[in-house]
Design an enzyme around this catalytic site. Structure first.
Site, PDB file in Angstrom:
ATOM      1  N   GLY A 267     -50.056 -19.564 -69.361  1.00 26.16           N
ATOM      2  CA  GLY A 267     -50.818 -20.379 -69.866  1.00 26.16           C
ATOM      3  C   GLY A 267     -52.190 -20.069 -69.050  1.00 26.16           C
ATOM      4  O   GLY A 267     -53.391 -20.242 -69.511  1.00 26.16           O
ATOM      5  N   MET A 269     -53.298 -20.114 -64.487  1.00 28.57           N
ATOM      6  CA  MET A 269     -52.940 -19.863 -62.949  1.00 28.57           C
ATOM      7  C   MET A 269     -53.860 -20.515 -62.108  1.00 28.57           C
ATOM      8  O   MET A 269     -55.060 -20.126 -62.181  1.00 28.57           O
ATOM      9  CB  MET A 269     -52.944 -18.292 -62.684  1.00 28.57           C
ATOM     10  CG  MET A 269     -52.365 -18.102 -61.304  1.00 28.57           C
ATOM     11  SD  MET A 269     -50.845 -18.711 -60.897  1.00 28.57           S
ATOM     12  CE  MET A 269     -50.990 -18.890 -59.090  1.00 28.57           C
ATOM     13  N   GLU A 304     -53.522 -27.289 -63.759  1.00 23.86           N
ATOM     14  CA  GLU A 304     -54.054 -26.316 -62.745  1.00 23.86           C
ATOM     15  C   GLU A 304     -54.832 -27.139 -61.674  1.00 23.86           C
ATOM     16  O   GLU A 304     -54.836 -26.674 -60.555  1.00 23.86           O
ATOM     17  CB  GLU A 304     -54.819 -25.068 -63.527  1.00 23.86           C
ATOM     18  CG  GLU A 304     -53.931 -24.580 -64.723  1.00 23.86           C
ATOM     19  CD  GLU A 304     -52.660 -23.861 -64.446  1.00 23.86           C
ATOM     20  OE1 GLU A 304     -52.247 -23.557 -62.977  1.00 23.86           O
ATOM     21  OE2 GLU A 304     -51.816 -23.983 -65.264  1.00 23.86           O
ATOM     22  N   GLU A 326     -43.981 -27.045 -59.017  1.00 19.58           N
ATOM     23  CA  GLU A 326     -44.300 -27.288 -60.837  1.00 19.58           C
ATOM     24  C   GLU A 326     -43.768 -28.326 -61.544  1.00 19.58           C
ATOM     25  O   GLU A 326     -44.340 -29.004 -62.136  1.00 19.58           O
ATOM     26  CB  GLU A 326     -43.628 -25.866 -61.340  1.00 19.58           C
ATOM     27  CG  GLU A 326     -44.327 -24.441 -61.136  1.00 19.58           C
ATOM     28  CD  GLU A 326     -45.755 -24.685 -61.444  1.00 19.58           C
ATOM     29  OE1 GLU A 326     -46.116 -25.182 -62.223  1.00 19.58           O
ATOM     30  OE2 GLU A 326     -46.450 -23.219 -61.063  1.00 19.58           O
TER      31      GLU A 326
END
Length: 883
Positions: A267, A269, A304, A326
């Site tokens: 999606g 980075m 992000e 994450e």
């Protein structure tokens, strides 16, 4: 089949790096045929390593080494060795400068890892191990270095040259090329390196941080997409402010760049100061973007950005700790999204996804803890377990500590480990040290795979005005060796007049709840009893409020009790869950009747519950839309001992048609009441209205009469936003109105063929059609000019959407499975990461009835028989066949 099995890497074998890299000076010359990379690495032996005479082993793949030198002296061929994955220098000093010159071919890099071409631009994706496809390096997250990057390219073709950090120098060359040097003042591992070169336009804004520092914000896109960047920019600014106010995290550089890329495996980075996004996760405007995508863009921009601290400033020591960054960041972005919209709706959507997808993963061959013990290919562990279950683990810690202590713990974690590569244990330890709470047992959540089963029973004694809850926790057979975990079980007891005051036997009143009507029970043993005193009537328990733990709850509610919860529970999640449970029971009855060859009857109580939802004007319209949705076919398959896909589909479709027939007047009223005439806004109120309106439309279209067809066609033709347009198109595609369907599909493509993301929606709605013949349509779409198997977005829109289309993917002759196997074999050589991710539906073969299971296994064995399987695909297939 592979001659040898890929090497398994174990957490228990972790050793600190034998060498460190203090500074990385990189020089890229981008040319048409190849890219030359010159790296100058200031290196030294790691004093913490127990091996002080080791050879230097660097990672590297898919490149040609031109030269290598140490401290300015070129090495003789016998001084080093190159193989497919490493460069080994046999003897090096304790401190030295290593220089390598390599050639790579980004235009041939279809894996989209490392440096590659997307359309006419260069870009990178280095997480997890992509940097080793750029130059020889210690490509592991615990090797952190300062980076200086110089990029040289033709100025006409690539006027924009970007990398991490600050632009410190630039210039032009006599041959028409130009160069830019970027310097990142913060140490980072190689996976956070980024480079972009292209002919890009940008929008610019600014943000003033809490300490008064001005930050320049830029979003780079192809010029044609400049009008689709405003929403992402505003989302970024909201994220920056929220992170300051909620977590005390201030941005640390003077510039923050985002680049939109069409070819991207993920999606987005979080590369330090240069976030690279899939175009589908950053571009948005009402004409081309649905409400769901507006919300997704906001969430991913936030995710992000939040990584700047939870992932960049504090990163993970090794890839086993992936959930450290994450899981924590997913929790942070979920909290952000909850505050930007409806907290209850966000929670229900997250839980629905978790229970349907992650619980299935927990019960399948790729089951793993949020901190895995081993892997062959790390790309296979970017999973819903690591991300979404990891977020639930953080949420439980926040629940156990409370807001103030959790904030204190996160502050300590960031302050203590700033600039370090750390472990999940470091995160939990910071929470313990800040709060004084013992989380020893809680740590089991990090090391145990599987979903805890929570079996709860209740017993009421009218004589003693006492209600006893007995709670048992256990795991299913595959994880029976697991230890009991610490489960925060939020609960209330409901009576006829509302929530009852709670007094737990032997405990003082709960100071965190003013009216003492809700408690969080600490479930820590295999079996426990909780006795509540002074309960004046037989209560209905409201359990796992807010979904306080990622467990499968079992309580033998009667259908009347579920009806009571749907109408009376103040907890939005529990109301939705009661509605889902009522739907599950009704569908199970119908599935059993279908399998027995009997007439299917829909439980009238479900109709009654839906009728109440449609007539209660006090309810959140988004919640009504969610509650009107029957449990999905995927969820029904996941909770059945042996899933009968065809029976599930027939039962669910029959139930939907009956709901439409019984409630058509209310559905018409609901549709008409939620038609908006004001200008489009992607805000909570408008999204809720459109959600309920389009839910009603999809039910009404099941009636298949001319009146409803005209309604649907009118909405399609007059829609001023993509949400309404796609809702009408999807309803047509899944209807029997063949001519109108084909006309709408042709019109839609003609209108939007220049917008790749909109065309992807067009592809996806056709691949997801549940009518017969969809596989033939999918195969035709793959020959369409709009499809490109090298583009992950196209693959997900067609192949991925088809595999999620249960009734067509699970065709009784196995053709759906063989189709998927064919595509995985092709993608295995092009993009192994995407190939492995598409395998998910086949890995669950044991979940289905025997005939289907055998055919799915056959497809896996055919893939396994391929001569050159990537590590990505081999790991998933081999584990699936061994299950």
């Amino acid at each position: 089949m592979r001659d040898s099995q890929p090497k398994t890497i174990f957490l228990k074998d972790y050793q600190v790096p034998e060498f460190l890299i203090d500074h990385s000076d990189l020089h890229f010359t981008l040319a048409a045929e190849e890219t030359t990379v010159r790296s100058r690495l200031s290196m030294r032996r790691n004093a913490e390593s127990t091996v002080q005479d080791a050879s230097l082993v660097l990672h590297g793949q898919d490149m040609r080494l031109q030269s290598v030198s140490v401290d300015g002296l070129a090495l003789a061929p016998e001084a080093y060795k190159v193989d497919e994955e490493t460069l080994t220098l046999f003897t090096v000093p304790d401190k030295f400068t290593l220089e390598c010159v390599t050639e790579i071919k980004p235009q041939q890099n279809t894996s989209l890892e490392g440096l590659y071409r997307s359309s006419k631009m260069y870009c990178t994706q280095c997480e997890a191990e992509g940097f080793r496809k750029i130059t020889y390096y210690l490509d592991r997250p615990d090797v952190m270095s300062l980076f200086t990057t110089t990029i040289v390219a033709d100025k006409t073709s690539y006027p924009v040259l970007l990398s991490n950090g600050n632009n410190v120098a630039s210039g032009e060359n006599s041959d028409g090329s130009h160069w830019v040097t970027w310097e990142d003042p913060f140490k980072k591992p190689a996976y956070l390196f980024a480079l972009v070169a292209g002919d890009l336009a940008f929008i610019e804004d600014s943000f003033t941080t809490c300490s008064g520092k001005d930050v320049t914000l830029r979003i780079f896109v192809e010029a044609k997409d400049l009008d689709k960047c405003d929403h992402a920019m505003q989302s970024l600014k909201r994220s920056m402010l929220w992170d300051e106010e909620t977590f005390g995290r201030e941005y640390d550089l003077s510039i923050f760049n985002i680049v939109a890329v069409d070819d991207f495996n993920m999606g987005a980075m979080e590369n330090k100061s240069l976030n690279i996004f899939n175009t589908s996760c950053v571009l948005a405007k009402p004409e081309t973007t649905t409400d769901a995508t507006f919300q997704r863009v906001e969430a991913i921009v936030a995710h992000e950005y939040f990584h700047n601290w939870s992932g960049n400033r504090v990163t993970c020591r090794d890839w086993f700790q992936l959930s450290l960054k994450e899981g924590f960041t997913v929790y942070r972005d979920a909290e952000f999204s909850s505050e930007m919209g409806s907290r209850t709706v966000k929670r229900v959507e997250d839980v629905n996804f978790l229970r349907t997808v992650q619980f299935a993963e927990d019960g399948g061959p790729m089951a793993h803890p949020i901190r895995p013990e081993s892997f062959m290919e790390i790309s296979n562990f970017y999973t819903v377990t690591v991300y979404e279950k990891g977020a639930e683990i953080v949420r439980m810690i926040a629940h156990l500590l409370g807001d103030a202590l959790f904030r204190k713990g996160s502050d300590l974690y960031f302050d203590r480990h700033d600039g370090q590569a750390v472990t999940c244990e470091d995160f939990v330890k910071a929470m313990e040290d800040a709060s004084g709470k013992d989380l020893s047992q809680f740590r089991c959540w990090y090391s145990q795979a599987g979903t805890p089963q929570l079996h709860v029973t209740g017993e009421y004694s009218a004589e003693h005005s006492r209600y006893t809850l007995t709670v048992k926790q256990y795991y299913k057979a595959a994880q029976q060796h697991n230890q009991p975990v610490h489960i925060p079980l939020a609960m209330a007891l409901l009576g006829e007049a509302g929530a009852l005051r709670l007094q737990l036997q032997g405990a003082a009143p709960n100071p965190d709840t003013a009216d003492n009507t809700e408690l969080v029970l600490d479930v820590t043993e295999a079996e426990q009893q909780f006795v509540f005193e002074n309960i004046p009537e037989q209560p209905v328990p409201s359990l796992l409020r807010g979904f306080s733990a990622p467990v499968q709850l079992q309580f033998a509610y009667s259908r009347d009790e579920l009806m009571f919860l749907v109408s009376n529970d103040s907890d939005g999640f529990c109301r939705w869950d009661a509605c889902q449970q009522l739907g599950v029971l009704a569908l199970k009855d119908m599935i059993a009747a279908h399998q027995a060859g009997e007439d299917m009857q829909l439980d009238h109580r479900l109709i009654t519950a839906y009728e109440h939802l449609l007539t209660d004007e006090s309810l959140d319209k988004s919640m009504v839309a969610l509650m009107l949705s029957l449990p999905s076919e995927a969820y029904m398959a996941s909770i059945m001992e042996k899933a009968d896909v065809q029976a599930i589909h027939v039962a669910r479709m029959t139930a939907r048609v009956e709901i439409a027939e019984q409630l058509q007047e209310l559905l018409w009223d609901s549709y008409n009441a939620n038609v908006l005439t004001v200008a489009y806004q992607a805000d909570e109120q408008q999204i809720a209205a459109r959600s309920l309106k389009n839910t009603a439309l999809h039910y009404l279209m099941l009636l298949e009469n001319e009146q409803v067809l005209n309604l649907c066609l009118t909405q399609y033709q007059q829609a001023q936003n993509m949400t309404d347009s796609m809702a009408a198109l999807a309803a047509l595609v899944n209807s029997s109105f063949e001519q109108q369907k084909q006309n709408a599909l042709a019109d839609f493509y003609q209108r939007w063929q220049a917008e790749a993301l909109v065309v992807n929606q067009w592809l996806s709605v056709q691949a997801g059609c549940y009518l017969a013949g969809t596989l033939d349509r999918v195969q035709a779409l793959m020959a369409h000019q709009a499809f490109d198997i090298k583009n992950p977005n196209k693959v997900r829109s067609v192949i991925g959407a088809f595999t999620a289309n249960a009734v067509n993917f699970h065709q009784t002759d196995g053709s759906g499975y063989q189709f998927l196997a064919d595509q995985i074999i092709i993608l295995n050589t092009l993009n192994p990461q995407i190939a492995a991710r598409l395998l998910g539906p086949l890995t669950k073969w044991k979940q289905y009835k025997n005939d289907s299971a055998a055919l799915m296994r056959d497809a896996l064995q055919r893939i396994m028989g391929e001569e050159k399987l990537s590590k990505d695909v081999y790991e998933v297939v081999s584990k699936s066949l061994q299950a």
